[in-house]
Design an enzyme around this catalytic site. Structure first.
Site, mmCIF file in Angstrom:
data_model
loop_
_atom_site.group_PDB
_atom_site.id
_atom_site.type_symbol
_atom_site.label_atom_id
_atom_site.label_comp_id
_atom_site.label_asym_id
_atom_site.label_seq_id
_atom_site.Cartn_x
_atom_site.Cartn_y
_atom_site.Cartn_z
ATOM 1 N N SER A 142 0.866 -1.187 0.000
ATOM 2 C CA SER A 142 0.000 0.000 0.000
ATOM 3 C C SER A 142 0.893 1.224 0.000
ATOM 4 O O SER A 142 2.004 1.191 0.561
ATOM 5 C CB SER A 142 -0.863 -0.027 1.265
ATOM 6 O OG SER A 142 -1.412 1.253 1.508
ATOM 7 N N TYR A 165 -1.482 -0.179 10.456
ATOM 8 C CA TYR A 165 -1.643 -0.683 9.084
ATOM 9 C C TYR A 165 -0.490 -0.219 8.191
ATOM 10 O O TYR A 165 0.132 -1.016 7.483
ATOM 11 C CB TYR A 165 -2.978 -0.213 8.515
ATOM 12 C CG TYR A 165 -3.216 -0.625 7.082
ATOM 13 C CD1 TYR A 165 -3.564 -1.932 6.766
ATOM 14 C CD2 TYR A 165 -3.085 0.295 6.042
ATOM 15 C CE1 TYR A 165 -3.778 -2.312 5.448
ATOM 16 C CE2 TYR A 165 -3.299 -0.074 4.729
ATOM 17 C CZ TYR A 165 -3.652 -1.380 4.431
ATOM 18 O OH TYR A 165 -3.845 -1.751 3.123
HETATM 19 N N1 NAP Z 1 -8.770 -1.412 -0.411
HETATM 20 C C1 NAP Z 1 -7.759 -0.545 -0.425
HETATM 21 O O1 NAP Z 1 -7.958 0.689 -0.494
HETATM 22 C C2 NAP Z 1 -6.354 -1.042 -0.373
HETATM 23 C C3 NAP Z 1 -5.323 -0.102 -0.598
HETATM 24 C C4 NAP Z 1 -4.009 -0.527 -0.547
HETATM 25 C C5 NAP Z 1 -3.735 -1.860 -0.302
HETATM 26 N N2 NAP Z 1 -4.750 -2.764 -0.091
HETATM 27 C C6 NAP Z 1 -4.382 -4.151 0.173
HETATM 28 O O2 NAP Z 1 -5.033 -4.981 -0.761
HETATM 29 C C7 NAP Z 1 -5.196 -6.298 -0.208
HETATM 30 C C8 NAP Z 1 -6.615 -6.760 -0.421
HETATM 31 O O3 NAP Z 1 -7.472 -5.925 0.332
HETATM 32 P P1 NAP Z 1 -8.966 -5.579 -0.072
HETATM 33 O O4 NAP Z 1 -9.075 -4.108 -0.105
HETATM 34 O O5 NAP Z 1 -9.388 -6.380 -1.249
HETATM 35 O O6 NAP Z 1 -9.735 -6.056 1.274
HETATM 36 P P2 NAP Z 1 -10.906 -7.096 1.525
HETATM 37 O O7 NAP Z 1 -11.983 -6.967 0.512
HETATM 38 O O8 NAP Z 1 -11.230 -6.919 2.975
HETATM 39 O O9 NAP Z 1 -10.201 -8.505 1.290
HETATM 40 C C9 NAP Z 1 -9.223 -8.982 2.167
HETATM 41 C C10 NAP Z 1 -9.033 -10.463 1.912
HETATM 42 O O10 NAP Z 1 -8.037 -10.953 2.827
HETATM 43 C C11 NAP Z 1 -8.583 -12.099 3.462
HETATM 44 N N3 NAP Z 1 -7.975 -12.394 4.744
HETATM 45 C C12 NAP Z 1 -8.002 -11.672 5.885
HETATM 46 N N4 NAP Z 1 -7.369 -12.335 6.862
HETATM 47 C C13 NAP Z 1 -6.938 -13.505 6.325
HETATM 48 C C14 NAP Z 1 -6.235 -14.624 6.821
HETATM 49 N N5 NAP Z 1 -5.853 -14.703 8.104
HETATM 50 N N6 NAP Z 1 -5.955 -15.649 5.983
HETATM 51 C C15 NAP Z 1 -6.340 -15.599 4.690
HETATM 52 N N7 NAP Z 1 -7.043 -14.583 4.160
HETATM 53 C C16 NAP Z 1 -7.327 -13.546 4.978
HETATM 54 C C17 NAP Z 1 -10.071 -11.825 3.574
HETATM 55 O O11 NAP Z 1 -10.784 -13.013 3.847
HETATM 56 P P3 NAP Z 1 -12.163 -13.008 4.723
HETATM 57 O O12 NAP Z 1 -13.276 -12.676 3.760
HETATM 58 O O13 NAP Z 1 -12.224 -14.395 5.261
HETATM 59 O O14 NAP Z 1 -12.006 -11.960 5.791
HETATM 60 C C18 NAP Z 1 -10.313 -11.268 2.177
HETATM 61 O O15 NAP Z 1 -10.414 -12.313 1.254
HETATM 62 C C19 NAP Z 1 -4.781 -6.186 1.256
HETATM 63 O O16 NAP Z 1 -3.461 -6.645 1.423
HETATM 64 C C20 NAP Z 1 -4.844 -4.682 1.515
HETATM 65 O O17 NAP Z 1 -3.984 -4.295 2.572
HETATM 66 C C21 NAP Z 1 -6.046 -2.378 -0.123
#
Ligand code: NAP
Length: 242
Positions: A142, A165
C-alpha cells in the site's frame, strides 16, 4: 498440449484478491483461490468457474502454519511447480485512531496477517516457486507503507497517519526486498504493488478506485518478463519512494 501456468492468490474470496484471481484465470492461468473460510472460498471459486475460468478454492489461513503447509501440499500434489504467488490477504484492524491511541493488540493482529502471513506463505510455497522456470511473487502492499510519501506534503499519504496498518506495509516492503535479493539468482522476481485507495470491505467501501483498477499493477508485476524489475515498489504510475 502446453500445460497452463499456475497461480496462488491469498485472500481471494472477495475484493482486490478475487479480481486478481479473475484476471490471472482470464489470461489462462490455473488459479488457486486462497480463502480461509470454506463457504466463502467455494462460493467465490464457483462464481469464477461459472465464467468458464480454471479456478479452484484452496483452504489457506495465512496466520496458521498448518493451514499454509497443508495448502502447499495440496498444490504440490497437483502441480510440479508454481509460476505466480500473490500475497494479497490483508487486514486493517481499527486503523483509524492516531498513533497515541492505537491498541498494541490490534497492531499485532494486523501484523499477523499483513507481515507474518506473506513470510509464512512465501516460505511454504518456495520449493514449488523455485521449480518453475521464472516465478513471480507479488506482495500486495500500500502507498500507506511509503515513509517517503508520509513525509512528502505533496502526496495524499501525508494527511493520513495509520501507524499499525501503514507500518505493516512498510515491513512488507522490506520483506519484499529481502526475498527478492535471495531469490534473484533463481530467476524469481519479487515486487510490491500499491493498488491505490479502493472500494472494498477493508475500508467500508470508502476508496475511490475500483477493484479492476487496483488489480492492474498486481497483474503487471505477476506477469513480468525476464527483463522486468526486481525488488521494486510500484503503483500504476511507476516506482514509489520507500
Ligand atoms: N482497499 C484498499 O484501499 C487497499 C489499498 C491498498 C492496499 N490494499 C491491500 O489490498 C489487499 C486486499 O485488500 P482488499 O481491499 O481487497 O480487502 P478485503 O476486501 O477486505 O479482502 C481482504 C481479503 O483478505 C482475506 N484475509 C483476511 N485475513 C486472512 C487470513 N488470516 N488468511 C487468509 N485470508 C485472509 C479476507 O478473507 P475473509 O473474507 O475471510 O475476511 C479477504 O479475502 C490487502 O493486502 C490490503 O492491505 C487495499
Amino acid at each position: 498440449m502446453t500445460k497452463s501456468k499456475s497461480a496462488v492468490v491469498t485472500g481471494a474470496n472477495k475484493g482486490i484478491g478475487r479480481e486478481i484471481a479473475r484476471r490471472l484465470a482470464t489470461m489462462g492461468f490455473k488459479v488457486w483461490l486462497g480463502a480461509r473460510h470454506a463457504e466463502r472460498g467455494i462460493a467465490a471459486a464457483q462464481a469464477l468457474r461459472a465464467e468458464g475460468l480454471d479456478v479452484q478454492w484452496l483452504e489457506l489461513d495465512v496466520t496458521q502454519d498448518e493451514s499454509v503447509a497443508a495448502a502447499a501440499r495440496v498444490v504440490s500434489a497437483e502441480s510440479p511447480c508454481l509460476d505466480v504467488l500473490v500475497n494479497n490477504a490483508g487486514v486493517a484492524i481499527n486503523y483509524d485512531p492516531p498513533p497515541s491511541q492505537q491498541r498494541v493488540a490490534d497492531i499485532q493482529a494486523t501484523y499477523d496477517v499483513n507481515v507474518f502471513g506473506p513470510i509464512r506463505v512465501t516460505q511454504a510455497f518456495l520449493p514449488l516457486l523455485i521449480a518453475a522456470p521464472g516465478a513471480r511473487i507479488v506482495m500486495v502492499s500500500s502507498s500507506t507503507g511509503s515513509i517517503g510519501r508520509a513525509l512528502d506534503s505533496g502526496t495524499p499519504n501525508h494527511s493520513v497517519n495509520l501507524m499499525g496498518y501503514g507500518s505493516s506495509k512498510t515491513a512488507l516492503n522490506a520483506i519484499t526486498v529481502a526475498f527478492a535479493r535471495e531469490l534473484a539468482p533463481q530467476g524469481i522476481k519479487v515486487n510490491a504493488a500499491a493498488p491505490g485507495y479502493t472500494a472494498t470491505d477493508l475500508n467500508g467501501y470508502k476508496g475511490h478506485r475500483t477493484v479492476q483498477q487496483a488489480a492492474e499493477i498486481v497483474i503487471r508485476l505477476a506477469t513480468l518478463d525476464a527483463d522486468g524489475p526486481n525488488a521494486g515498489y510500484f503503483n500504476d504510475d511507476g516506482p514509489l519512494p520507500w
